[in-house]
Enzyme design. Structure first.
Site, PDB file in Angstrom:
ATOM      1  N   ALA A  95     137.948  64.958  33.784  1.00 56.76           N
ATOM      2  CA  ALA A  95     137.996  64.795  35.249  1.00 56.76           C
ATOM      3  C   ALA A  95     136.916  63.787  35.642  1.00 56.76           C
ATOM      4  O   ALA A  95     136.087  64.033  36.514  1.00 56.76           O
ATOM      5  CB  ALA A  95     137.806  66.125  35.967  1.00 56.76           C
ATOM      6  N   GLY A 120     130.117  59.243  38.423  1.00 53.80           N
ATOM      7  CA  GLY A 120     128.911  59.799  37.790  1.00 53.80           C
ATOM      8  C   GLY A 120     129.001  59.720  36.266  1.00 53.80           C
ATOM      9  O   GLY A 120     128.060  59.295  35.587  1.00 53.80           O
ATOM     10  N   HIS A 121     130.163  60.123  35.726  1.00 52.26           N
ATOM     11  CA  HIS A 121     130.329  60.038  34.267  1.00 52.26           C
ATOM     12  C   HIS A 121     130.275  58.574  33.802  1.00 52.26           C
ATOM     13  O   HIS A 121     129.708  58.264  32.756  1.00 52.26           O
ATOM     14  CB  HIS A 121     131.691  60.606  33.849  1.00 52.26           C
ATOM     15  CG  HIS A 121     131.877  62.060  34.136  1.00 52.26           C
ATOM     16  ND1 HIS A 121     132.715  62.517  35.117  1.00 52.26           N
ATOM     17  CD2 HIS A 121     131.323  63.154  33.569  1.00 52.26           C
ATOM     18  CE1 HIS A 121     132.693  63.851  35.130  1.00 52.26           C
ATOM     19  NE2 HIS A 121     131.845  64.258  34.211  1.00 52.26           N
ATOM     20  N   ASP A 168     123.072  68.034  36.402  1.00 45.59           N
ATOM     21  CA  ASP A 168     122.932  69.353  35.771  1.00 45.59           C
ATOM     22  C   ASP A 168     121.546  69.390  35.132  1.00 45.59           C
ATOM     23  O   ASP A 168     121.403  69.320  33.906  1.00 45.59           O
ATOM     24  CB  ASP A 168     124.041  69.559  34.739  1.00 45.59           C
ATOM     25  CG  ASP A 168     125.405  69.600  35.399  1.00 45.59           C
ATOM     26  OD1 ASP A 168     125.655  70.507  36.195  1.00 45.59           O
ATOM     27  OD2 ASP A 168     126.217  68.686  35.151  1.00 45.59           O
ATOM     28  N   GLN A 205     120.642  72.120  32.624  1.00 46.51           N
ATOM     29  CA  GLN A 205     121.379  71.866  31.366  1.00 46.51           C
ATOM     30  C   GLN A 205     120.655  70.808  30.534  1.00 46.51           C
ATOM     31  O   GLN A 205     120.525  70.935  29.311  1.00 46.51           O
ATOM     32  CB  GLN A 205     122.803  71.409  31.692  1.00 46.51           C
ATOM     33  CG  GLN A 205     123.580  70.878  30.497  1.00 46.51           C
ATOM     34  CD  GLN A 205     125.023  70.584  30.838  1.00 46.51           C
ATOM     35  OE1 GLN A 205     125.846  71.482  30.846  1.00 46.51           O
ATOM     36  NE2 GLN A 205     125.352  69.325  31.115  1.00 46.51           N
ATOM     37  N   SER A 213     130.680  65.240  41.625  1.00 47.58           N
ATOM     38  CA  SER A 213     130.966  66.362  40.721  1.00 47.58           C
ATOM     39  C   SER A 213     132.474  66.521  40.625  1.00 47.58           C
ATOM     40  O   SER A 213     133.184  66.336  41.621  1.00 47.58           O
ATOM     41  CB  SER A 213     130.368  67.648  41.298  1.00 47.58           C
ATOM     42  OG  SER A 213     130.939  68.785  40.666  1.00 47.58           O
TER      43      SER A 213
HETATM   44  O1  PAF Z   1     128.113  68.952  31.700  1.00 52.46           O
HETATM   45  C1  PAF Z   1     129.211  69.147  31.155  1.00 52.46           C
HETATM   46  O2  PAF Z   1     130.230  68.534  31.488  1.00 52.46           O
HETATM   47  C2  PAF Z   1     129.311  70.215  30.067  1.00 52.46           C
HETATM   48  O3  PAF Z   1     128.485  71.291  30.328  1.00 52.46           O
HETATM   49  C3  PAF Z   1     129.066  69.659  28.646  1.00 52.46           C
HETATM   50  C4  PAF Z   1     127.657  69.123  28.494  1.00 52.46           C
HETATM   51  C5  PAF Z   1     130.064  68.549  28.345  1.00 52.46           C
HETATM   52  C6  PAF Z   1     129.249  70.759  27.603  1.00 52.46           C
HETATM   53  O4  PAF Z   1     130.536  71.293  27.653  1.00 52.46           O
END
Ligand code: PAF
Length: 285
Positions: free
Chosen positions: A35, A39-40, A153, A156, A188
């Site tokens: 998705a 950002g990605h 995140d 994370q 997001s």
């Molecule tokens: O941030 C995310 O999209 C997920 O938590 C990750 C790091 C790909 C792990 O599934």
């Protein structure tokens, strides 16, 4: 730019990475759940700046979702994701199925204590165990030299850094700044769940967060700024506010209740707008 090579098995990904490394090339990994949004893509661009080859992964990891969470509803669309990856020059997409990642009889788990326990860890007890397990696997599977994770995140990112250090995984981890919409809302994949009125109200989250950070940076009390931000979210139509907390930037220990002093802080927020849970964070102090 050309489309990424798409592979579904660890063996295929490793063969490509081995060939690149044998040729003296540095390889970067960008783990995602698909998705993809801007950002990605900003993570892929940062990966490109830090390596000769970029591997993206798309795997909606069942282990990081609790039974009542949105695993089934999580947005999926590989064809659109591949086009986006091609536009930023990703070399390879690893998109395994569930059995490739978790073979029958899979019985192991990676658990990171401390930094994973408050905030998201308290609200979503299953989450960081699932993240640490899948990310450790992706690091081992890819043998990448460097990995890029978004600061969106933030907890994370700290959990992944701790895990890689503790397990001596030879990979450098880069935190990338949060990409935001023009009005300041952090990008997001879950923003897709917001209705139009909810999307309009969502801007209250970055606005309240920035106001709290400015107040604390100016010497204000942390507890007062947190309470004001919580009240601003509720006034804007948010429902449950899971947390508005200022914490130390790397170990995430609690700061406050008084002024921040010389500490490097991070304000972290999670709150519900209708059925959507939004999170955000920024540096403080
Ligand atoms: O941030 C995310 O999209 C997920 O938590 C990750 C790091 C790909 C792990 O599934």
């Amino acid at each position: 730019m050309s489309s990424p090579i798409i592979v579904r098995t660890v063996a295929e990904m490793r063969a490509h990475v081995r060939a690149w490394k044998t040729a003296g090339q540095r390889v970067a990994l960008v783990p995602t759940m698909g998705a993809l949004h801007e950002g990605h893509l900003s993570l892929i661009r940062i990966a490109r700046q830090n390596a000769d080859r970029v591997v993206a992964t798309i795997f909606v990891n069942p282990k990081q979702f609790a039974p009542h969470e949105d695993f089934d509803a999580y947005p999926r669309g590989e064809a659109a994701d591949v086009e986006k990856l091609a536009s930023v020059g990703c070399d390879l997409l690893f998109a395994p199925n569930g059995a490739e990642m978790y073979a029958p009889g899979f019985a192991s788990a990676v658990s990171v204590s401390g930094v994973s326990e408050p905030l998201e860890g308290a609200a979503r007890p299953q989450f960081f165990g699932g993240v640490a397990t899948v990310v450790a696997k992706l690091f081992n599977q890819s043998q990448a030299d460097v990995a890029v994770f978004g600061e969106k995140d933030y907890q994370q990112l700290q959990v992944v850094k701790r895990m890689a250090r503790d397990l001596d995984i030879p990979i450098a981890i880069i935190g990338a700044p949060t990409a935001r919409a023009e009005d300041g809302l952090a990008l997001s994949s879950r923003n897709a769940y917001l209705s139009a009125p909810e999307r309009a109200a969502a801007v209250a989250l970055p606005t309240a967060m920035k106001a709290a950070a400015a107040e604390i940076a100016a010497g204000g009390r942390i507890d007062a700024a947190e309470q004001k931000a919580t009240a601003a979210l509720q006034a804007a139509g948010f429902g449950q506010v899971d947390y508005v907390e200022v914490r130390e930037a790397s170990d995430l220990s609690r700061l406050g209740p008084g002024p921040i002093g010389d500490a490097q802080g991070r304000i972290l927020i999670a709150a519900w707008l209708g059925k959507t849970r939004l999170i955000d964070n920024m540096a403080v102090g």
